[in-house]
Design a protein around this motif. Structure first.
Motif, PDB file in Angstrom:
ATOM      1  N   SER A 263      59.629  46.570  52.959  1.00  0.00           N
ATOM      2  CA  SER A 263      59.092  45.209  53.063  1.00  0.00           C
ATOM      3  C   SER A 263      58.564  45.022  54.479  1.00  0.00           C
ATOM      4  N   LEU A 264      57.257  44.946  54.626  1.00  0.00           N
ATOM      5  CA  LEU A 264      56.635  44.892  55.948  1.00  0.00           C
ATOM      6  C   LEU A 264      57.076  43.696  56.794  1.00  0.00           C
ATOM      7  N   PRO A 265      57.280  42.492  56.210  1.00  0.00           N
ATOM      8  CA  PRO A 265      57.731  41.378  57.056  1.00  0.00           C
ATOM      9  C   PRO A 265      59.057  41.644  57.753  1.00  0.00           C
ATOM     10  N   GLY A 266      59.854  42.559  57.207  1.00  0.00           N
ATOM     11  CA  GLY A 266      61.133  42.878  57.823  1.00  0.00           C
ATOM     12  C   GLY A 266      61.017  43.528  59.187  1.00  0.00           C
ATOM     13  N   PHE A 267      59.817  43.998  59.556  1.00  0.00           N
ATOM     14  CA  PHE A 267      59.620  44.600  60.871  1.00  0.00           C
ATOM     15  C   PHE A 267      59.327  43.562  61.946  1.00  0.00           C
ATOM     16  N   GLY A 268      59.097  42.312  61.558  1.00  0.00           N
ATOM     17  CA  GLY A 268      58.796  41.278  62.532  1.00  0.00           C
ATOM     18  C   GLY A 268      57.345  41.306  62.965  1.00  0.00           C
ATOM     19  N   PHE A 269      57.028  40.467  63.968  1.00  0.00           N
ATOM     20  CA  PHE A 269      55.660  40.372  64.484  1.00  0.00           C
ATOM     21  C   PHE A 269      55.461  41.508  65.482  1.00  0.00           C
ATOM     22  N   THR A 270      54.915  42.591  65.004  1.00  0.00           N
ATOM     23  CA  THR A 270      54.812  43.787  65.826  1.00  0.00           C
ATOM     24  C   THR A 270      53.780  44.735  65.239  1.00  0.00           C
ATOM     25  N   THR A 271      53.395  45.728  66.018  1.00  0.00           N
ATOM     26  CA  THR A 271      52.509  46.763  65.472  1.00  0.00           C
ATOM     27  C   THR A 271      53.264  47.516  64.385  1.00  0.00           C
ATOM     28  N   MET A 272      52.578  47.798  63.299  1.00  0.00           N
ATOM     29  CA  MET A 272      53.248  48.289  62.102  1.00  0.00           C
ATOM     30  C   MET A 272      53.218  49.801  61.927  1.00  0.00           C
ATOM     31  N   LYS A 273      52.146  50.433  62.310  1.00  0.00           N
ATOM     32  CA  LYS A 273      51.884  51.794  61.850  1.00  0.00           C
ATOM     33  C   LYS A 273      53.029  52.753  62.131  1.00  0.00           C
ATOM     34  N   LYS A 274      53.466  52.842  63.375  1.00  0.00           N
ATOM     35  CA  LYS A 274      54.521  53.804  63.715  1.00  0.00           C
ATOM     36  C   LYS A 274      55.847  53.443  63.068  1.00  0.00           C
ATOM     37  N   ARG A 275      56.147  52.166  62.972  1.00  0.00           N
ATOM     38  CA  ARG A 275      57.381  51.748  62.307  1.00  0.00           C
ATOM     39  C   ARG A 275      57.359  52.123  60.832  1.00  0.00           C
ATOM     40  N   VAL A 276      56.210  51.949  60.191  1.00  0.00           N
ATOM     41  CA  VAL A 276      56.102  52.317  58.779  1.00  0.00           C
ATOM     42  C   VAL A 276      56.193  53.835  58.619  1.00  0.00           C
ATOM     43  N   GLN A 277      55.552  54.585  59.511  1.00  0.00           N
ATOM     44  CA  GLN A 277      55.668  56.046  59.467  1.00  0.00           C
ATOM     45  C   GLN A 277      57.125  56.480  59.574  1.00  0.00           C
ATOM     46  N   GLU A 278      57.832  55.939  60.561  1.00  0.00           N
ATOM     47  CA  GLU A 278      59.233  56.296  60.746  1.00  0.00           C
ATOM     48  C   GLU A 278      60.067  55.913  59.526  1.00  0.00           C
TER      49      GLU A 278
ATOM     50  N   LYS B 132      69.220  55.961  61.056  1.00  0.00           N
ATOM     51  CA  LYS B 132      68.455  54.769  61.408  1.00  0.00           C
ATOM     52  C   LYS B 132      67.117  54.770  60.687  1.00  0.00           C
ATOM     53  N   LEU B 133      66.637  53.538  60.393  1.00  0.00           N
ATOM     54  CA  LEU B 133      65.348  53.420  59.719  1.00  0.00           C
ATOM     55  C   LEU B 133      64.201  53.654  60.682  1.00  0.00           C
ATOM     56  N   ILE B 134      64.315  53.088  61.874  1.00  0.00           N
ATOM     57  CA  ILE B 134      63.269  53.218  62.884  1.00  0.00           C
ATOM     58  C   ILE B 134      63.908  53.409  64.246  1.00  0.00           C
ATOM     59  N   GLY B 135      63.114  53.872  65.197  1.00  0.00           N
ATOM     60  CA  GLY B 135      63.616  54.127  66.534  1.00  0.00           C
ATOM     61  C   GLY B 135      63.869  52.859  67.327  1.00  0.00           C
ATOM     62  N   SER B 136      64.504  53.015  68.457  1.00  0.00           N
ATOM     63  CA  SER B 136      64.885  51.875  69.291  1.00  0.00           C
ATOM     64  C   SER B 136      63.674  51.271  69.996  1.00  0.00           C
ATOM     65  N   ARG B 137      63.497  49.969  69.808  1.00  0.00           N
ATOM     66  CA  ARG B 137      62.462  49.193  70.482  1.00  0.00           C
ATOM     67  C   ARG B 137      63.058  47.842  70.841  1.00  0.00           C
TER      68      ARG B 137
ATOM     69  N   PRO C 195      70.586  34.824  62.936  1.00  0.00           N
ATOM     70  CA  PRO C 195      69.467  34.472  63.830  1.00  0.00           C
ATOM     71  C   PRO C 195      68.424  35.577  63.900  1.00  0.00           C
ATOM     72  N   GLY C 196      68.876  36.815  63.989  1.00  0.00           N
ATOM     73  CA  GLY C 196      67.951  37.944  64.007  1.00  0.00           C
ATOM     74  C   GLY C 196      67.196  38.074  62.701  1.00  0.00           C
ATOM     75  N   ASP C 197      67.861  37.723  61.610  1.00  0.00           N
ATOM     76  CA  ASP C 197      67.246  37.756  60.283  1.00  0.00           C
ATOM     77  C   ASP C 197      66.057  36.812  60.235  1.00  0.00           C
ATOM     78  N   TYR C 198      66.262  35.567  60.656  1.00  0.00           N
ATOM     79  CA  TYR C 198      65.185  34.577  60.627  1.00  0.00           C
ATOM     80  C   TYR C 198      64.057  34.945  61.584  1.00  0.00           C
ATOM     81  N   LEU C 199      64.423  35.459  62.756  1.00  0.00           N
ATOM     82  CA  LEU C 199      63.416  35.871  63.733  1.00  0.00           C
ATOM     83  C   LEU C 199      62.513  36.939  63.135  1.00  0.00           C
ATOM     84  N   ARG C 200      63.113  37.931  62.519  1.00  0.00           N
ATOM     85  CA  ARG C 200      62.339  39.025  61.935  1.00  0.00           C
ATOM     86  C   ARG C 200      61.455  38.559  60.784  1.00  0.00           C
TER      87      ARG C 200
END
Length: 399
Positions: free
Chosen positions: A104-119, A162-167, A197-202
């Motif tokens: 689910s792409l919205p779960g990554f938050g407001f951020t660049t998507m490509k590398k997160r989706v690849q990971e 982990k799903l994605i790397g540390s950012r 809170p982190g849930d809503y932010l994301r």
């Protein structure tokens, strides 16, 4: 060498564009992260799957059905829908036995998507290929240890759990890896957000990103023309220049806040973008959708306001001589008066020139809201199913 097919099932819009970018790069990454025993064939397939559901169970079941119907080896859905499990945001899920997963792409938050989706794709494939048990994670970690650490260094996730790397966002709002019980819809691994809170932010920032507020900006053409014409006319005369000499910075900030908020609310009201009770969504979802709509439009209005300010600044610097300004203000204000007056002019012209205006392309505005897009997808899915039923009936009649 045996081939293995991985199909990225993409929803229309941002997910489809991501899928098109990923298919060429993923095979080499899969050789590295998973195994080079197979020739990986990665493709993307545009399909709305389930219309407008927000239940991760429905989406993963639709992925499994599509995979079985088409005979693919692996299927991973990329959706711009916010997905939930007991009102907790679901970022990703995988079923090992079914070789099916979702992101689910919205779960990554407001951020660049490509590398997160690849990971995420690589991690979910890792979970399905090696298994989600402790033994599977150890086997995956051992595989990664044998690889060149420098390769694909831009991808930060080298952890088999982990799903994605540390950012930065992952530090503020960390993800949690869960291995649900068997009775929980058969999901072997699920990634959710650790805190409320982190849930809503994301989820809200991610939904705003998926709405792509910058794409709505061209619809502001008519409003910009009206606002700029109004402001330019006012800047020819002395009133705004005299006002800028007497208006304090706190008052100017308050005026800016009011003008941006007023235009944002006007767009929501004029185009009936607010989700109401009885439109098919729960109270929880309705609130999430409405907050997302507000911040999507707020971002678009902010972009509009900044461009209007820049236009006024250029206009005043080029066409208003300092001698004329000194005559208007009976003072020697300096170059800063151009920008300060342009700032005030942008705020006032937004209120006077933009309120009451309408968009030239209303469809662009409507498409920036989740509720509208979901209803459109539900209607499209209904039409497709009706066509399939008609084909089946015609086939039976011929037989």
């Amino acid at each position: 060498m045996e081939k293995k097919s991985i199909i990225l099932i993409t929803a229309p819009g941002i997910a489809e564009r991501l899928g098109a970018k990923l298919v060429e790069e993923m095979p080499e990454m899969l050789d590295y992260y998973i195994t080079d025993d197979y020739e990986w064939n990665v493709q993307y397939y545009d399909d709305i799957l389930t219309g407008g559901t927000n239940d991760s169970k429905e989406v993963i079941e639709a992925v499994c059905d599509k995979k079985d119907d088409e005979g693919w080896d692996y299927a991973i859905a990329l959706t711009d829908l916010p997905l939930f499990k007991d009102e907790r945001t679901v970022v990703a899920e995988a079923l090992q036995d079914k070789s099916a997963a979702l992101i689910s792409l919205p779960g990554f938050g407001f951020t660049t998507m490509k590398k997160r989706v690849q990971e995420s794709i690589l991690q979910l494939m890792n979970e399905m290929y090696y298994g989600t048990s402790d033994e599977g994670r150890q086997a995956s970690a051992a595989h990664m240890e044998s690889k060149d650490k420098q390769k694909f260094d831009a991808l930060r996730n080298k952890d088999s759990r982990k799903l994605i790397g540390s950012r930065l966002l992952e530090r503020i709002s960390p993800l949690v890896r869960e291995t649900p019980q068997e009775e929980d819809q058969g999901v072997d691994v699920r990634y959710t957000v650790k805190s409320k809170p982190g849930d809503y932010l994301r989820i809200i920032s991610g939904m705003v990103f998926a709405n792509e507020p910058w794409k709505m900006f061209p619809a502001f053409g008519k409003i910009i023309v009206i606002a700029f014409t109004t402001g330019s006319y006012a800047l020819v005369f002395s009133t705004l220049w005299q006002l800028s000499m007497n208006l304090s910075v706190p008052r100017a900030i308050l005026l800016t806040f009011f003008s941006i908020l007023a235009l944002t609310l006007w767009i929501i009201i004029a185009h009936q973008l607010w989700e109401k009770k009885g439109e098919g969504n729960s109270t929880f979802l309705r609130k999430i959708y409405n907050v997302t709509t507000f911040f999507t439009l707020l971002m678009s209005v902010l972009m509009y306001y900044i461009i209007l300010f820049v236009m006024f600044s250029i206009w005043t610097i080029l066409l208003m001589p300092m001698a004329q300004i000194e005559d208007y203000t009976s003072a020697s204000p300096g170059i800063g008066i151009y920008f300060y007056t342009s700032w005030i002019g942008a705020s006032i012209s937004t209120i006077i020139g933009a309120l009451g205006s309408t968009f030239e392309d209303e469809e662009v505005v409507l498409d920036s809201t989740y509720g509208y897009r979901q209803r459109q997808r539900q209607e499209k899915l209904k039409e497709e199913r009706e066509k399939e039923e008609e084909k089946e009936e015609a086939k039976e009649y011929e037989e």
